[in-house]
Design a protein around this motif. Sequence first.
Motif, PDB file in Angstrom:
ATOM      1  N   LYS B  97      41.225  40.085  27.574  1.00 41.94           N
ATOM      2  CA  LYS B  97      40.859  39.956  28.981  1.00 41.94           C
ATOM      3  C   LYS B  97      41.254  38.585  29.509  1.00 41.94           C
ATOM      4  CE  LYS B  97      37.028  40.608  32.102  1.00 41.94           C
ATOM      5  NZ  LYS B  97      35.697  41.147  32.299  1.00 41.94           N
ATOM      6  N   ASP B  98      41.925  38.558  30.633  1.00 45.80           N
ATOM      7  CA  ASP B  98      42.375  37.294  31.208  1.00 45.80           C
ATOM      8  C   ASP B  98      41.183  36.449  31.647  1.00 45.80           C
ATOM      9  OD1 ASP B  98      45.005  35.923  32.295  1.00 45.80           O
ATOM     10  OD2 ASP B  98      43.465  35.684  33.844  1.00 45.80           O
ATOM     11  N   LYS B  99      41.284  35.143  31.424  1.00 46.37           N
ATOM     12  CA  LYS B  99      40.162  34.254  31.762  1.00 46.37           C
ATOM     13  C   LYS B  99      40.107  33.930  33.249  1.00 46.37           C
ATOM     14  CE  LYS B  99      38.598  32.332  27.577  1.00 46.37           C
ATOM     15  NZ  LYS B  99      39.182  31.652  26.419  1.00 46.37           N
ATOM     16  N   ARG B 100      41.231  34.164  33.964  1.00 47.06           N
ATOM     17  CA  ARG B 100      41.287  33.789  35.380  1.00 47.06           C
ATOM     18  C   ARG B 100      40.934  34.942  36.299  1.00 47.06           C
ATOM     19  NH1 ARG B 100      46.633  31.532  32.979  1.00 47.06           N
ATOM     20  NH2 ARG B 100      46.433  33.661  32.267  1.00 47.06           N
ATOM     21  N   ASN B 101      41.168  36.180  35.806  1.00 41.52           N
ATOM     22  CA  ASN B 101      40.955  37.330  36.679  1.00 41.52           C
ATOM     23  C   ASN B 101      40.386  38.496  35.879  1.00 41.52           C
ATOM     24  OD1 ASN B 101      41.592  39.856  38.166  1.00 41.52           O
ATOM     25  ND2 ASN B 101      42.446  38.424  39.654  1.00 41.52           N
ATOM     26  N   ASP B 102      39.268  39.038  36.347  1.00 43.82           N
ATOM     27  CA  ASP B 102      38.575  40.093  35.613  1.00 43.82           C
ATOM     28  C   ASP B 102      39.332  41.411  35.558  1.00 43.82           C
ATOM     29  OD1 ASP B 102      36.510  38.463  35.062  1.00 43.82           O
ATOM     30  OD2 ASP B 102      35.196  39.189  36.691  1.00 43.82           O
ATOM     31  N   ASN B 103      40.285  41.593  36.465  1.00 47.07           N
ATOM     32  CA  ASN B 103      41.011  42.863  36.497  1.00 47.07           C
ATOM     33  C   ASN B 103      42.224  42.885  35.569  1.00 47.07           C
ATOM     34  OD1 ASN B 103      39.461  44.052  38.628  1.00 47.07           O
ATOM     35  ND2 ASN B 103      40.471  42.610  40.020  1.00 47.07           N
ATOM     36  N   LEU B 104      42.493  41.742  34.962  1.00 47.22           N
ATOM     37  CA  LEU B 104      43.755  41.577  34.233  1.00 47.22           C
ATOM     38  C   LEU B 104      43.552  41.555  32.718  1.00 47.22           C
ATOM     39  CD1 LEU B 104      46.800  41.017  34.520  1.00 47.22           C
ATOM     40  CD2 LEU B 104      46.262  38.583  34.773  1.00 47.22           C
ATOM     41  N   TYR B 105      44.356  42.378  32.029  1.00 50.75           N
ATOM     42  CA  TYR B 105      44.305  42.424  30.571  1.00 50.75           C
ATOM     43  C   TYR B 105      45.710  42.288  29.995  1.00 50.75           C
ATOM     44  CZ  TYR B 105      39.467  44.021  30.790  1.00 50.75           C
ATOM     45  OH  TYR B 105      38.120  44.105  31.014  1.00 50.75           O
ATOM     46  N   VAL B 106      45.791  41.673  28.829  1.00 47.58           N
ATOM     47  CA  VAL B 106      47.076  41.515  28.142  1.00 47.58           C
ATOM     48  C   VAL B 106      47.022  42.302  26.837  1.00 47.58           C
ATOM     49  CG1 VAL B 106      48.723  39.871  27.172  1.00 47.58           C
ATOM     50  CG2 VAL B 106      47.283  39.189  29.113  1.00 47.58           C
TER      51      VAL B 106
END
Lengths: 117, 291
Positions: B97-106
């Motif tokens: 899970k991206d630390k800057r945006n909750d909607n973003l996953y890598v």
Amino acid sequence: MRLLDLLFPERRNSAVIAKDRLKIVLAHERASRDAPEFLPALQKDLLDVVSRYVEIRDDTLRINVGKSADTSLLEINVEIDRSKVKPVNNNGAAARPRPLPPVRLEPESQAPWVKPG
Amino acid sequence: MGGGGRRESLYGVCWGKGGGLLAKVIVLTSGKGGVGKTTSAAAIAAGLALRGKRTVVIDFDVGLRNLDLIMGCERRVVFDFINVINGDAKLNQALIKDKRNDNLYVFPTSQTRDKEALKRDGVERVLDELKENFDYIVCDSPAGIEHGAITALYFADSAIIVTNPEVSSVRDSDRIIGILASKSRRAEHNLEPVQVHLLLTRYSLERVKKGEMLSVEDVKEILSIPLLGVIPESETVLKASNTGTPVVFDQESPAGRAYLDSVARFVGEQREMRFLQPERRSIFRGLFGRA
Ligand SMILES: Nc1ncnc2c1ncn2[C@@H]1O[C@H](COP(=O)(O)OP(=O)(O)O)[C@@H](O)[C@H]1O
Ligand SMILES: [Mg+2]
């Protein structure tokens, strides 16, 4: 446009050269990409049949695949040297096997009887 | 997310197995390497997330994992794509899970040298599971036209053709467009064709003006696919990759703004093409301001 280009129009800038080269190479690559798979085999058969009747040089049989709006066109061109016509009762006697010339695709050309769609 | 409401979409609505909406699969592909696929995948995924879309960005470049670095999550990778495909890890153990945006996953890839490790049916199973949980699945393709690149584009609904204004890149893009039209799942199953978009990156208006670089009109005319956006050559891209920040998070970056515009167009908004005109400066700024 720069003054230099106005004075020497033949000194075309490199972007124009790039565009022209791309257009030509992509026209050929797209045509061979879309070409039917049977083309080499067809060419070989045609060469066999035609050479029963006339002596033809390897590079005088040309196959073009063209496309207009909704029709695909297969155009076959054979150049014949009149002096090389064989006797008619040749009866399918196999001429000596000849090496297969490369298929040539000329996407730009269209047969004259095709109306542009 | 689960069921979710009716999602706006350029290309109609897809319904998932459970009655929910299915994610759209986007591939960033180019044929040629080094044109900006990974940079663009990170920027576009982050841009979609900034618009509130649940987005996962997947690294398909097996063996040359790099998306994790560009996204700045390289130290958090535990499990990867291949682990999930082989059943050695669950999807939620591998997603970062991206630390800057909750909607973003890598979703990082593995560094195995076995390039065939991405089996098509395994990839399909993982994508199907992701589709239930995301709005967009962004696939970062490896270069080339071999197994890895074909696997990355195979399941795509949309393809963003990342192209530089340069002869070999344009030619390779044309090749990839042909492959999308014949070898993708949509082509093989006679479905609606993959939607292709042109993303012209590393564009330099100055060089185009001097006649040293193909212009956006030239490339559009040659490839004849719709233009999604033009990303200017910008020093801020290197700065962003140095710090592991997708360039759209840099408010000052012209490339970042161009990516945000492209994302807006992708979801159906009208946006004027920027950076195709020299920036207008007032006479005073031109005379006294910084050049
Ligand atoms: N708009 C741009 N301006 C400047 N440099 C860029 C730009 N886009 C990409 N680059 C640089 O180009 C190189 C290749 O980019 P990358 O995204 O890794 O390409 P790919 O994934 O296609 O191999 C990187 O060093 C990247 O920083
Ligand atoms: Mg890459």
